[in-house]
Design an enzyme around this catalytic site. Structure first.
Site, PDB file in Angstrom:
ATOM      1  N   LYS A  68       0.849  -1.200   0.000  1.00 31.51           N
ATOM      2  CA  LYS A  68       0.000   0.000   0.000  1.00 31.51           C
ATOM      3  C   LYS A  68       0.883   1.247   0.000  1.00 31.51           C
ATOM      4  CE  LYS A  68      -3.934   1.921   2.626  1.00 31.51           C
ATOM      5  NZ  LYS A  68      -4.838   1.706   3.798  1.00 31.51           N
ATOM      6  N   SER A 143      -9.768   1.893   2.927  1.00 28.23           N
ATOM      7  CA  SER A 143      -8.888   2.647   2.062  1.00 28.23           C
ATOM      8  C   SER A 143      -7.884   1.786   1.278  1.00 28.23           C
ATOM      9  CB  SER A 143      -8.111   3.663   2.895  1.00 28.23           C
ATOM     10  OG  SER A 143      -7.268   3.005   3.813  1.00 28.23           O
ATOM     11  N   SER A 167      -9.903  -0.651   7.020  1.00 31.02           N
ATOM     12  CA  SER A 167      -9.361  -0.455   5.677  1.00 31.02           C
ATOM     13  C   SER A 167      -8.685  -1.650   5.027  1.00 31.02           C
ATOM     14  CB  SER A 167      -8.368   0.706   5.686  1.00 31.02           C
ATOM     15  OG  SER A 167      -9.071   1.899   5.530  1.00 31.02           O
TER      16      SER A 167
HETATM   17  N1  GLN Z   1     -13.076   4.075   6.426  1.00 33.44           N
HETATM   18  C1  GLN Z   1     -12.489   4.442   7.677  1.00 33.44           C
HETATM   19  C2  GLN Z   1     -12.089   5.899   7.620  1.00 33.44           C
HETATM   20  O1  GLN Z   1     -12.400   6.509   6.676  1.00 33.44           O
HETATM   21  C3  GLN Z   1     -11.337   3.545   7.978  1.00 33.44           C
HETATM   22  C4  GLN Z   1     -10.120   3.893   7.249  1.00 33.44           C
HETATM   23  C5  GLN Z   1      -8.948   3.044   7.616  1.00 33.44           C
HETATM   24  O2  GLN Z   1      -9.084   1.992   8.228  1.00 33.44           O
HETATM   25  N2  GLN Z   1      -7.784   3.520   7.252  1.00 33.44           N
HETATM   26  O3  GLN Z   1     -11.476   6.418   8.487  1.00 33.44           O
END
Ligand code: GLN
Length: 487
Positions: A68, A143, A167
């Site tokens: 990532k 994400s 994410s």
């Molecule tokens: N969707 C969640 C957020 O927007 C989690 C994101 C993540 O785990 N990095 O914060």
């Protein structure tokens, strides 16, 4: 070589070891797939032309892996899919990357994500959305949407993601692959660009539990460079690849089956429970009463930490800088103008929203009402889990209330986007290990994900239960059509 897309990472590793596969050919096979298929999917930020394998040795030596774009690889661009870092080159390896190199894996490139990992759809990326390999009109989740889509489309055997509130797991459920978030502290965060330091955790995304356990063996373990990394001994996770769930107590929390849960998802979860029951597990109903506060608590705590972590991106040390235009009267006021202009242009909309929310909740007068209170409720959420784990070994839930939604469906409605994390967030708030794995498809052919949440440092039971389910089903073997293109 064409059958490489139906081999697991471990099988590819074995083939290389036995001399049946040539590791450079394996690398270029996947590299070519990325070049052919990814212009459409957009799951990679960058893929490397050369073969970046290091000398280490393990059962995964020579197997390509994607990372990532928020994990540092020395000498390579790292941008967190943000304009503000789009020209930044990492000057050191993250600990996980160093461990991958020591195990001889071949790093093939970096994957797309929501900017700074803020999001649930990979639509908040400076590089544009990543499409879902099962249906190009749908998001890949986020994400870590790039990592999940790349693995689902077999552009790479596996990848690393990061999980602050879901994410790794939510995009894995949207793309029909396995996403594992280890216990907080199990994997070093050194070299992971911080979103919310008390919640962030790196973990693997793979097509099957054997690869997942093998990768965990490589990346887990104490690290003196991360003060929050745990000193707990790391077991050999491949020893938990046992097709036996007899006697395991599985708790099903009623709060995870309420309003908003898609009916086809609910049915798939019930069918999975039936399989576990038939295989000898005990199923019990449980309650996690503070679940309803998890999303609110998470968005306060994570945004507070994010606003503080993102202060360092001010145009001075890293990446993009809005240049002074001395002649221009707008800029005569110098440094603070430059900060403002740099951050104003460098950050996307969602990133600014998080910074505002966090700075506001931390400001004097609001700190007690928001941040401090959120910390207290976080403790209550953790207490719920502690209580339940006196009775059960693991908790079983859907990963996300719905399958992959349409591109642009939620982007103008942040609240509904935030709600797509309701089932994943609590595990981060409580620091617990959790995994999402494929548990079926909707009538429209979209993957459905199921989630196990485990006791602290008990990744082993999640692997055992997940592997056992994998032995009785073949959802994990299904490959989206796009992956067959041009092979
Ligand atoms: N969707 C969640 C957020 O927007 C989690 C994101 C993540 O785990 N990095 O914060």
């Amino acid at each position: 070589m064409d059958n490489l897309i139906s081999l697991t990472g471990i099988e590819i590793g074995e083939g290389i070891k036995k001399g049946e596969l040539n590791e450079k050919e394996v690398y270029f096979f996947f590299k070519q797939r990325i070049e052919r298929i990814d212009p459409f999917l957009n799951s990679f930020v960058e893929s490397y032309p050369g073969h970046l394998r290091c000398e280490g040795n393990s059962s995964l030596s020579g197997v390509p892996i994607a990372i990532k774009d928020n994990i540092c690889i020395n000498g390579k661009k790292i941008s967190c899919a943000s304009k503000i870092l789009s020209s930044h080159i990492a000057v050191y390896d993250a600990t996980v990357v160093r461990r991958l190199r020591m195990a001889g894996l071949a790093i093939i490139g970096t994957t797309n994500m929501d900017e700074f990992a803020f999001g649930s759809s990979t639509e908040n990326s400076y590089y544009g959305v990543t499409r879902n390999p099962w249906n190009a009109e749908r998001v890949s989740g986020g994400s870590s949407g790039g990592s999940a889509a790349a693995v689902a489309a077999r552009l790479v055997p596996f990848a690393l993601g990061s999980d602050t509130g879901g994410s790794i797991r939510q995009p894995s459920s949207f793309c029909g692959v396995i996403g594992f978030k280890p216990t907080y502290g199990r994997v070093s965060r050194y070299g992971l660009i911080a979103f919310a330091s008390s919640l962030d955790q790196i973990g693997p995304i793979a097509t099957n539990f054997i690869d997942c356990a093998s990768l965990l063996n490589v990346i887990c373990g104490a690290d003196s460079k991360d003060a929050t990394s745990a000193s707990q001994e790391v077991p050999d996770f491949t020893k938990s690849l046992i097709d036996d769930v007899r006697g395991i107590k599985i708790g099903v929390p009623k709060e995870y089956f309420g309003q908003g849960l898609d009916q086809q998802t609910k049915k798939a979860i019930e069918e999975a429970l039936e399989i576990f029951k038939q295989k000898g597990a005990h199923i019990c109903k449980i309650s996690l009463p503070h679940t309803e506060y998890a999303v609110a608590v998470y968005y306060i705590i994570s945004s507070c930490e994010a606003s503080s972590n993102l202060q360092r991106f001010d145009g001075i040390k890293y990446g993009y800088r809005k240049r002074f235009r001395i002649q221009n009267s707008e800029f005569k006021n110098s440094l603070s103008e430059m900060y403002k202009e740099t951050r104003g242009e460098g950050f996307g909309e969602e990133t600014k929203r998080r910074i505002f929310l966090g700075t506001y909740s931390l400001s004097s007068g609001y700190y007690e009402a928001y941040y401090l209170r959120a910390l207290k409720v976080r403790r209550l959420i953790k207490n719920d889990f502690d209580k339940v784990y006196r009775e059960v070994d693991v908790i079983f839930t859907p990963t996300s209330p719905t399958p992959a939604f349409k591109i642009a469906e939620k982007i103008t409605d942040p609240l509904s986007m935030y709600l797509s994390d309701v089932y994943t967030i609590s595990a981060n708030l409580a620091g617990l290990p959790a995994v999402s794995f494929p548990a079926g498809f909707t009538k429209e052919g979209l993957p459905i994900g199921a989630q196990f949440i485990g006791r602290e440092f008990d990744e082993a039971t999640l692997i055992r239960a997940g592997f056992s389910y994998q032995c009785s089903t073949d959802y994990h073997k299904k490959i989206p059509k796009i992956a067959h293109e041009g092979t």
